[in-house]
Write an enzyme that holds these catalytic residues in place. Structure first.
Site, PDB file in Angstrom:
ATOM      1  N   SER A  17      33.764  37.315  22.849  1.00  0.00           N
ATOM      2  CA  SER A  17      33.957  38.392  21.858  1.00  0.00           C
ATOM      3  C   SER A  17      34.501  37.896  20.510  1.00  0.00           C
ATOM      4  O   SER A  17      34.005  38.333  19.461  1.00  0.00           O
ATOM      5  CB  SER A  17      34.871  39.480  22.420  1.00  0.00           C
ATOM      6  N   THR A  60      39.321  43.562  28.351  1.00  0.00           N
ATOM      7  CA  THR A  60      38.456  43.095  29.433  1.00  0.00           C
ATOM      8  C   THR A  60      39.250  43.034  30.736  1.00  0.00           C
ATOM      9  O   THR A  60      40.407  43.487  30.779  1.00  0.00           O
ATOM     10  CB  THR A  60      37.758  41.760  29.046  1.00  0.00           C
ATOM     11  N   LYS A  64      41.111  47.308  31.953  1.00  0.00           N
ATOM     12  CA  LYS A  64      40.390  48.476  31.400  1.00  0.00           C
ATOM     13  C   LYS A  64      40.931  49.809  31.922  1.00  0.00           C
ATOM     14  O   LYS A  64      40.942  50.800  31.193  1.00  0.00           O
ATOM     15  CB  LYS A  64      38.893  48.379  31.708  1.00  0.00           C
ATOM     16  N   ASN A  85      37.229  49.974  27.035  1.00  0.00           N
ATOM     17  CA  ASN A  85      37.092  48.573  26.624  1.00  0.00           C
ATOM     18  C   ASN A  85      37.299  48.411  25.129  1.00  0.00           C
ATOM     19  O   ASN A  85      37.246  47.295  24.622  1.00  0.00           O
ATOM     20  CB  ASN A  85      35.722  48.020  27.027  1.00  0.00           C
ATOM     21  N   GLY A 120      26.269  47.451  44.177  1.00  0.00           N
ATOM     22  CA  GLY A 120      27.704  47.352  43.890  1.00  0.00           C
ATOM     23  C   GLY A 120      28.286  48.699  43.500  1.00  0.00           C
ATOM     24  O   GLY A 120      27.575  49.570  42.959  1.00  0.00           O
ATOM     25  N   GLY A 123      33.890  48.921  39.105  1.00  0.00           N
ATOM     26  CA  GLY A 123      34.068  49.522  37.789  1.00  0.00           C
ATOM     27  C   GLY A 123      32.807  49.485  36.936  1.00  0.00           C
ATOM     28  O   GLY A 123      32.477  50.468  36.261  1.00  0.00           O
TER      29      GLY A 123
HETATM   30  P1  ATR Z   1      33.648  45.173  38.495  1.00  0.00           P
HETATM   31  O1  ATR Z   1      34.765  45.855  37.771  1.00  0.00           O
HETATM   32  O2  ATR Z   1      33.146  43.926  37.799  1.00  0.00           O
HETATM   33  O3  ATR Z   1      32.531  46.101  38.820  1.00  0.00           O
HETATM   34  P2  ATR Z   1      34.939  45.352  41.038  1.00  0.00           P
HETATM   35  O4  ATR Z   1      35.432  46.681  40.634  1.00  0.00           O
HETATM   36  O5  ATR Z   1      35.873  44.379  41.642  1.00  0.00           O
HETATM   37  O6  ATR Z   1      34.257  44.596  39.846  1.00  0.00           O
HETATM   38  O7  ATR Z   1      33.692  45.610  42.077  1.00  0.00           O
HETATM   39  C1  ATR Z   1      33.040  44.583  42.712  1.00  0.00           C
HETATM   40  C2  ATR Z   1      31.803  45.129  43.468  1.00  0.00           C
HETATM   41  O8  ATR Z   1      31.026  44.002  43.903  1.00  0.00           O
HETATM   42  C3  ATR Z   1      32.129  45.913  44.715  1.00  0.00           C
HETATM   43  O9  ATR Z   1      31.108  46.876  44.894  1.00  0.00           O
HETATM   44  C4  ATR Z   1      32.071  44.842  45.831  1.00  0.00           C
HETATM   45  O10 ATR Z   1      31.762  45.343  47.117  1.00  0.00           O
HETATM   46  P3  ATR Z   1      32.898  45.939  48.099  1.00  0.00           P
HETATM   47  O11 ATR Z   1      33.193  47.328  47.617  1.00  0.00           O
HETATM   48  O12 ATR Z   1      32.272  45.919  49.441  1.00  0.00           O
HETATM   49  O13 ATR Z   1      34.092  45.010  47.991  1.00  0.00           O
HETATM   50  C5  ATR Z   1      30.932  44.002  45.313  1.00  0.00           C
HETATM   51  N1  ATR Z   1      30.976  42.598  45.743  1.00  0.00           N
HETATM   52  C6  ATR Z   1      31.857  41.646  45.376  1.00  0.00           C
HETATM   53  N2  ATR Z   1      31.532  40.447  45.906  1.00  0.00           N
HETATM   54  C7  ATR Z   1      30.395  40.635  46.607  1.00  0.00           C
HETATM   55  C8  ATR Z   1      29.537  39.797  47.372  1.00  0.00           C
HETATM   56  N3  ATR Z   1      29.796  38.485  47.520  1.00  0.00           N
HETATM   57  N4  ATR Z   1      28.452  40.347  47.958  1.00  0.00           N
HETATM   58  C9  ATR Z   1      28.167  41.648  47.789  1.00  0.00           C
HETATM   59  N5  ATR Z   1      28.930  42.518  47.089  1.00  0.00           N
HETATM   60  C10 ATR Z   1      30.019  42.019  46.499  1.00  0.00           C
END
Ligand code: ATR
Length: 259
Positions: A17, A60, A64, A85, A120, A123
């Site tokens: 950024s 970041t 957030k 953000n 996923g 957030g």
């Molecule tokens: P962000 O803010 O970047 O979205 P987060 O809120 O920590 O990050 O969310 C991470 C997401 O990635 C979640 O949906 C997580 O799945 P779980 O709810 O089952 O924990 C998913 N995730 C993280 N690592 C993963 C992996 N190795 N394989 C599949 N899903 C993954």
């Protein structure tokens, strides 16, 4: 008077950024600086914002959500996402916005998708899914585990086990799988099925050919990484700092130099 901006994060060293915003400042001949602030304790964000006499800031991971709570006022979709953000100083108040979701939409709107599947439920997924839904796009979510799916009451949701095949115009990876490792966001056989049932694969991870994008390329899908999302969230944030004074195309032109 010179304006001062920063990005708050932990870690923040890797952030691109400052480079993006500095190119825009320089290109538009403005009197301003944009630096990085490592913030360990997110609850101090507002204090630091005012102490450092900032005119605006980006936020970041992992701050957030706390930033959202600390704002004097939150505007736009950030109220639904419950994460900000971008912070802007206005009448001595700290105003919060979320430009991530707009940035993502801007980066994929050329594909004109009507039905998307998001991998996923964190957030990033929440921000993107709410925005796309508001644009009239049908959004389904698939996640490894069921816990976080509770935040997606207005969406069709699946776990890996409950997923059944159907066609989606676009599949979007928002998980961190593939970021610092070489894993797929779902088991390989499931991802094979999902990617055989779409035209376009998008990863929010940038500057990396993730295993997800690689598999999509092998299946001859259109692919896109997260660079443009990052670029466009920055363009919007910059214009919020300057109260919409500039043409977004001009900001974009200068910020692109950072990539
Ligand atoms: P962000 O803010 O970047 O979205 P987060 O809120 O920590 O990050 O969310 C991470 C997401 O990635 C979640 O949906 C997580 O799945 P779980 O709810 O089952 O924990 C998913 N995730 C993280 N690592 C993963 C992996 N190795 N394989 C599949 N899903 C993954």
């Amino acid at each position: 008077m010179a304006k001062h901006f920063t990005i708050f994060g932990n870690p923040v060293q890797h952030s691109i950024s400052p480079k993006m915003h500095s190119f825009a400042i320089e290109g538009l001949s403005l009197d301003a600086t944009y630096d990085k602030t490592l913030l360990e304790d997110g609850t101090k964000l507002k204090e630091v914002f005012f102490e450092n006499k900032l005119d605006g800031a980006n936020v970041t991971v992992p701050h957030k959500e706390i930033a959202y709570k600390l704002c004097d006022e939150v505007r736009g979709i950030a109220k639904d996402i419950k994460a900000v953000n971008t912070l802007v100083l206005e009448d001595n108040k700290m105003i919060g916005y979320n430009t991530d979701a707009w940035g993502f939409y801007q980066s994929i709107k050329e594909y004109d998708a009507k039905d998307v599947l998001i991998l996923g439920a964190g957030g990033t997924s929440k921000a993107i899914s709410l925005f796309l839904k508001q644009k009239g796009i049908k959004v389904s979510i698939i996640n490894r585990s069921s816990k976080r799916l509770k935040d997606f009451k207005d969406f069709q949701t699946f776990t890996w086990d409950s997923y059944h095949d159907s066609y989606h115009d676009m599949v979007i990876n928002t998980t961190s799988a593939g970021l610092s490792d070489d894993s797929y966001p779902t088991p390989k056989d499931l991802l094979d099925k999902i990617l055989s049932n779409t035209k376009t694969a998008v990863d929010v991870i940038y500057n990396k050919n993730t295993p997800f994008l690689q598999l999509a390329k092998e299946k001859n899908l259109k692919t896109k990484d997260g660079s443009d999302m990052l670029l466009f969230q920055g363009v919007k944030a910059f214009n919020l700092f300057y109260h919409d004074r500039f043409d977004e195309k001009d900001i974009e032109k200068f910020m692109r130099k950072a990539f």
